[in-house]
Structures are given as structure tokens and as C-alpha cells.
Design an enzyme around this catalytic site. Structure first.
Site, PDB file in Angstrom:
ATOM      1  N   ASP A  12      -6.975   4.263  -4.491  1.00 53.28           N
ATOM      2  CA  ASP A  12      -7.655   4.109  -3.200  1.00 53.28           C
ATOM      3  C   ASP A  12      -8.277   5.476  -2.937  1.00 53.28           C
ATOM      4  OD1 ASP A  12      -7.989   2.216  -0.771  1.00 53.28           O
ATOM      5  OD2 ASP A  12      -7.282   4.020   0.195  1.00 53.28           O
ATOM      6  N   LYS A  60       0.873  -1.180   0.000  1.00 55.34           N
ATOM      7  CA  LYS A  60       0.000   0.000   0.000  1.00 55.34           C
ATOM      8  C   LYS A  60       0.903   1.221   0.000  1.00 55.34           C
ATOM      9  CE  LYS A  60      -4.469   0.885   0.202  1.00 55.34           C
ATOM     10  NZ  LYS A  60      -5.631   0.123  -0.242  1.00 55.34           N
TER      11      LYS A  60
HETATM   12  P1  NDP Z   1     -13.219   7.467  -2.702  1.00 59.29           P
HETATM   13  O1  NDP Z   1     -12.157   8.489  -2.512  1.00 59.29           O
HETATM   14  O2  NDP Z   1     -13.769   7.224  -4.045  1.00 59.29           O
HETATM   15  O3  NDP Z   1     -14.458   7.793  -1.732  1.00 59.29           O
HETATM   16  C1  NDP Z   1     -14.315   7.900  -0.366  1.00 59.29           C
HETATM   17  C2  NDP Z   1     -15.653   8.358   0.212  1.00 59.29           C
HETATM   18  O4  NDP Z   1     -15.559   8.316   1.634  1.00 59.29           O
HETATM   19  C3  NDP Z   1     -15.996   9.797  -0.153  1.00 59.29           C
HETATM   20  O5  NDP Z   1     -17.391   9.935  -0.203  1.00 59.29           O
HETATM   21  C4  NDP Z   1     -15.413  10.576   1.032  1.00 59.29           C
HETATM   22  O6  NDP Z   1     -16.017  11.830   1.246  1.00 59.29           O
HETATM   23  C5  NDP Z   1     -15.744   9.644   2.163  1.00 59.29           C
HETATM   24  N1  NDP Z   1     -14.804   9.847   3.269  1.00 59.29           N
HETATM   25  C6  NDP Z   1     -13.450   9.864   3.210  1.00 59.29           C
HETATM   26  N2  NDP Z   1     -12.933  10.105   4.433  1.00 59.29           N
HETATM   27  C7  NDP Z   1     -13.997  10.249   5.265  1.00 59.29           C
HETATM   28  C8  NDP Z   1     -14.119  10.502   6.646  1.00 59.29           C
HETATM   29  N3  NDP Z   1     -13.049  10.679   7.424  1.00 59.29           N
HETATM   30  N4  NDP Z   1     -15.387  10.578   7.166  1.00 59.29           N
HETATM   31  C9  NDP Z   1     -16.480  10.395   6.384  1.00 59.29           C
HETATM   32  N5  NDP Z   1     -16.411  10.151   5.059  1.00 59.29           N
HETATM   33  C10 NDP Z   1     -15.195  10.077   4.516  1.00 59.29           C
HETATM   34  O7  NDP Z   1     -12.614   6.127  -2.057  1.00 59.29           O
HETATM   35  P2  NDP Z   1     -13.053   4.630  -2.332  1.00 59.29           P
HETATM   36  O8  NDP Z   1     -14.525   4.537  -2.479  1.00 59.29           O
HETATM   37  O9  NDP Z   1     -12.173   4.085  -3.380  1.00 59.29           O
HETATM   38  O10 NDP Z   1     -12.586   3.924  -0.963  1.00 59.29           O
HETATM   39  C11 NDP Z   1     -13.420   3.909   0.191  1.00 59.29           C
HETATM   40  C12 NDP Z   1     -12.936   2.811   1.128  1.00 59.29           C
HETATM   41  O11 NDP Z   1     -12.966   1.562   0.438  1.00 59.29           O
HETATM   42  C13 NDP Z   1     -11.507   2.949   1.654  1.00 59.29           C
HETATM   43  O12 NDP Z   1     -11.454   2.448   2.961  1.00 59.29           O
HETATM   44  C14 NDP Z   1     -10.706   2.059   0.721  1.00 59.29           C
HETATM   45  O13 NDP Z   1      -9.517   1.553   1.340  1.00 59.29           O
HETATM   46  C15 NDP Z   1     -11.697   0.931   0.507  1.00 59.29           C
HETATM   47  N6  NDP Z   1     -11.450   0.148  -0.687  1.00 59.29           N
HETATM   48  C16 NDP Z   1     -11.535   0.703  -1.938  1.00 59.29           C
HETATM   49  C17 NDP Z   1     -11.310  -0.070  -3.051  1.00 59.29           C
HETATM   50  C18 NDP Z   1     -11.507   0.457  -4.430  1.00 59.29           C
HETATM   51  O14 NDP Z   1     -11.492  -0.349  -5.361  1.00 59.29           O
HETATM   52  N7  NDP Z   1     -11.715   1.734  -4.633  1.00 59.29           N
HETATM   53  C19 NDP Z   1     -10.880  -1.476  -2.920  1.00 59.29           C
HETATM   54  C20 NDP Z   1     -10.896  -1.971  -1.575  1.00 59.29           C
HETATM   55  C21 NDP Z   1     -11.126  -1.159  -0.514  1.00 59.29           C
HETATM   56  P3  NDP Z   1     -15.252  13.192   0.847  1.00 59.29           P
HETATM   57  O15 NDP Z   1     -15.503  13.373  -0.607  1.00 59.29           O
HETATM   58  O16 NDP Z   1     -15.895  14.214   1.720  1.00 59.29           O
HETATM   59  O17 NDP Z   1     -13.801  12.977   1.174  1.00 59.29           O
END
Ligand code: NDP
Length: 439
Positions: A158, A118
Site C-alpha cells: 500500500d 490491513k
Molecule cells: P504510493 O505510495 O505508490 O503513492 C502514493 C502517492 O500519493 C505518492 O505520489 C504520494 O506522494 C502521494 N501522497 C501520499 N500522501 C499524500 C498526502 N497526504 N497528500 C498528497 N499526496 C500524498 O501509493 P499507492 O499508489 O499504492 O496508493 C495510493 C492510494 O491508493 C492509497 O489510498 C491506497 O490505499 C490506494 N490503493 C492502492 C492500491 C495498490 O494496488 N497500490 C490498491 C487499492 C487502493 P509522496 O511521494 O510525496 O508521499
């Protein structure tokens, strides 16, 4: 655990992730003398290497900015290091070590030959222009390129790293090395990306949920779900839930939550996907656009009544209070779309109340699984059809579900998916490490 704590002071996220795995596997490894003699437990909690570097870039006002970048190459016993890059102000070594540790067992569960890694930076892409993001990504890759390669380490996206960032990173790798090769996944289709990769994590999490429900003689159709986040994982999970005729009652971002009392419809979802993926807007804008949507500033989704909760935003977003709300509302299934979204005490409470919990390393493994398939397509210079990839993803998620259920079956017949995921993911990596002797 004491020695893990002593060796990793001020790294609470990493210690939390190790503790979770240790709790689940300890009973199972107790009489495995071969693991103990080879010190597998101690070796597996020590990353192969961590690279940290300075990333300097110039903003649109010609001010010089200095960020920190990292790549944690955790374990390559079963394949090249594989795992995403996260750009977010909260990124530090502890967070990346926890993510790389988790990734190692998740990748193992997919059955594909991928080790765990990572990386990322404390760079915050919010509010930055495309040109600023490009300059940052180019500077980041100017150091990272020497540590990665298709047979060595294959990063992906991510939080904060989506197709735009992957494009800039891949372009810079190609410019520096002069090589077009599958060194990153999550690429766009025009330059070697895979069909289904954007959807894979969210769709995969719902496929896992469907399998869990099937095993409990329940159906997803007609069930209600609360989702946190409105990024890649959240919005594709919502899409697949609609495909399965389930109702999505919430989405959120780091500012607040939207509640859709009658359930999200297709038009609303498409509008929100365009808002978040194209215009990079805030989730509150959906409430301005649609009558049936209410926005709750500063609130999380966990107080809304539903059958299923899908935390799809970030780590530790379900704490003990949130878990109490979920239990009070009779939520039956929690599916971890995000990585480690549930705190240890919340997890204990949910388990105690009999909530069926799909742990992240199983439920969100669909993304990295299709990334693995993207690597295969790049290696054979082919592009597979969407239907083939969706069918492979469905089979992989069913297989992961089966492994977790088998390894997680207690003497009394009860199923603990978290324990099953930890044991099944650990065993393959540990056996490969044993085979290599002392290194
Ligand atoms: P994105 O950046 O696309 O989206 C993240 C979302 O979570 C946004 O809506 C963001 O809001 C919100 N968010 C981020 N930080 C916080 C916080 N502290 N409190 C509340 N909301 C928050 O990321 P992903 O969807 O790709 O990833 C989300 C999760 O899934 C992570 O934990 C990642 O490790 C996991 N994951 C993702 C994969 C992938 O294929 N994308 C694969 C496996 C796991 P805002 O816009 O306000 O920041």
C-alpha cells in the site's frame, strides 16, 4: 452509529468509514429481521482482532529507532484476511481499522474468496537508505510472520510499501519459517509475483470509468482528466488513460502538482514512471525536465478544468472546497483511485450536483483482484500470461460495475454507485456470517 462512536473514541477515520457504509445500507437492511436478530451490523463493525507490536531497528548512524506496527484482521467470513501494509508517519490504529473495514467490502465485490485486513507502521520510508528499509522490514516481519499465512492472512503493499519492501518482507518470512509459500502478494515476477499486479489498480480504475461512461452513452476517448498522486495507482491510471486516448492534465505528490496543459505524452509518462519507481524523486523534477510542464508548489490538482477527476493519493484529499472547485469546473466523473479520498461533506456536495462518482471500494478493487489471482497462481505453482490476466481484470471490473449499478438503482431509475457498492459488498459478507451462527 452512536455505539460505534462510543466504542471507538478518537478514531475519526474508522467512524467516518462505518458511517458511510451505514448510511447506504440502513434503508436496505431495515426489514432484514435475520440480520437484526443476529446483530450483524454490530458484529461487522468490530474487527476480529488487532495485533499491535514494537518494531526496533538500527539506522545507518547506529542509532536505535523504535516504531509501532499493526495488523488489523477485520473479517474472514468469505476467505483468508487480505489487504495491504502501509508504511507512513500518519499510520495509526484508526487509519488501519478504517482501511481494513473498507477492504472487507471491496474484497467481497471482486467475487473472489478473500476476507479483509490491513496493517502497517508509522515508519516513514522517505529519505531512508535501502539498508535502513531492509532492516526495518526484517524487524517488522520478525513479529508479523506468526500472525499470517497463505490460508490465514495474506498482506500486500500500500502507500510506502512497493516491490522493494515486499521483497525484504518476503525474504525474512522465508528465512524465519523455512517455507516458500504465497504469503504476500505484490511480489516481483522472479519470485512468484503476478503479471499485471503493478498495473492492476490504476488500469482497473480506468476500466471501471470506461464502463460508467458506456452506461451514460459517453466515450473516454478525447476526455480530459486530472489525477492526484504519482505513485503506483496514479501512474498506471495515467498510462491506461493514454491508451484510451484521453488527456491527462495533472499529477501530484505531497509537495505539489504538475500541470501539463497539452496533456501528458508517452515520453513524459515513461520518464516520470522511472523518476518515481526507480529514482524515488519528486514530481517537481518533471517540470525541470520538460518545457510543457508547470509545477505549482503546495497546490492540489482540483482547480484545473477537466471532465474527469481521479484522486489517487490518499484519504480525505477532496474536501468540500475541492469539491466546489470540481463542480465549478463542470467535472462530470470522479473516480476514487485512492481509498476514501473524499470527505463526507464533499461527497454530499458532489452527489447533490449530479457528479457520477465511482467509489473506491469498487473503482480501486482491481489491485486486490489481481492479488487474489496471484494467490491462485502461487497455490497451483503456475504463472499465467499477461493477456489472460488483463482479460480477467477487465471482466472483474465490468462485473463489479454491473453489481454496483444493479444494487445502486433507485426507484426513480437513478444510479448511486456508492450505495450499490456498499450494499453488494455488505450482503455477501453478512450472509456468510449468518451461515456460521453465533461467533
Ligand atoms: P504510493 O505510495 O505508490 O503513492 C502514493 C502517492 O500519493 C505518492 O505520489 C504520494 O506522494 C502521494 N501522497 C501520499 N500522501 C499524500 C498526502 N497526504 N497528500 C498528497 N499526496 C500524498 O501509493 P499507492 O499508489 O499504492 O496508493 C495510493 C492510494 O491508493 C492509497 O489510498 C491506497 O490505499 C490506494 N490503493 C492502492 C492500491 C495498490 O494496488 N497500490 C490498491 C487499492 C487502493 P509522496 O511521494 O510525496 O508521499
Amino acid at each position: 452509529m452512536q455505539s460505534v462512536k462510543d466504542r471507538n473514541p478518537n478514531q475519526p477515520e474508522f467512524v467516518q468509514a462505518v458511517q458511510e457504509v451505514a448510511e447506504d445500507i440502513y434503508g436496505w437492511v431495515e426489514d432484514r429481521d435475520d440480520y437484526h436478530e443476529a446483530q450483524i451490523l454490530q458484529r461487522i463493525t468490530e474487527p476480529d482482532r488487532i495485533t499491535s507490536f514494537r518494531v526496533v531497528w538500527e539506522d545507518d548512524d547506529n542509532d536505535i529507532r523504535v516504531q509501532r506496527g499493526w495488523r488489523v484482521q477485520n473479517n474472514n467470513a468469505i476467505g483468508p484476511y487480505k489487504g495491504g501494509l502501509r508504511f507512513s508517519p500518519g499510520v495509526n490504529e484508526s487509519v488501519l481499522k478504517f482501511l481494513a473495514f473498507e477492504q472487507t467490502f471491496k474484497n467481497s465485490l471482486t467475487g473472489l474468496p478473500m476476507g479483509g485486513g490491513k496493517g502497517g507502521s508509522d515508519f516513514d520510508p522517505h529519505g531512508k537508505s535501502d539498508a535502513e528499509v531492509m532492516r526495518f522490514c526484517q524487524s517488522f516481519m520478525t513479529e508479523l510472520y506468526r500472525h499470517i499465512g497463505p490460508q490465514v492472512d495474506v498482506p500486500a503493499g500500500d502507500i510506502g510499501v512497493g516491490p522493494r519492501e515486499i521483497g525484504y518482507l518476503f525474504g525474512q518470512y522465508k528465512r524465519i519459517t523455512g517455507r516458500w509459500e504465497g504469503v504476500l502478494t505484490g511480489k516481483e515476477l522472479s519470485y512468484g509475483g503476478s503479471q499485471m499486479r503493478p498495473e492492476a489498480t490504476g488500469f482497473g480504475a480506468v476500466y471501471f470509468l470506461r464502463e460508467m461512461m458506456k452506461a451514460e452513452d459517453e466515450e473516454l476517448e478525447g476526455k480530459t482528466a486530472i489525477i492526484s498522486g504519482s505513485g503506483n495507482v496514479a501512474l498506471y491510471a495515467a498510462q491506461k488513460l493514454l491508451d484510451c486516448d484521453a488527456k491527462v492534465l495533472t499529477l501530484s505528490d505531497s509537495d505539489g502538482t504538475i500541470e501539463i496543459k497539452d496533456g501528458l505524452n508517452r515520453d513524459q509518462l515513461e520518464w516520470i514512471q522511472e523518476l518515481k519507481f526507480e529514482r524515488r524523486g519528486r514530481i517537481s523534477e518533471a517540470a525541470d525536465e520538460f518545457d510543457g510542464i508547470e509545477y505549482h508548489d503546495g497546490k492540489t490538482p482540483w482547480s484545473v478544468e477537466a471532465d474527469v477527476a481521479m484522486p489517487c493519493a490518499t484519504q480525505n484529499e477532496i474536501d468540500k472546497d475541492a469539491a466546489k472547485e470540481l463542480c465549478g469546473n463542470d467535472v462530470r466523473f470522479v473516480v476514487e483511485g485512492a481509498t476514501m479520498p473524499t470527505t463526507a461533506d464533499a461527497m454530499e456536495l458532489l452527489r447533490g450536483e449530479g457528479v457520477v462518482l465511482a467509489p473506491a471500494k469498487a473503482a480501486n478493487a482491481g489491485g486486490v483482484a489481481v492479488s487474489g489471482l496471484e494467490m491462485s497462481q502461487n497455490a497451483e505453482r503456475m504463472s499465467w500470461e499477461r493477456e489472460r490476466l488483463d482479460s480477467l481484470l477487465t471482466d472483474i471490473m465490468a462485473d463489479i460495475h454491473h453489481k454496483c449499478r444493479t444494487a445502486g438503482k433507485g426507484d426513480d431509475g437513478s444510479i448511486d454507485y456508492r450505495r450499490g457498492a456498499n450494499i453488494a459488498g455488505f450482503e455477501k459478507v453478512a450472509d456468510a456470517m449468518l451461515a456460521y451462527g453465533v461467533l
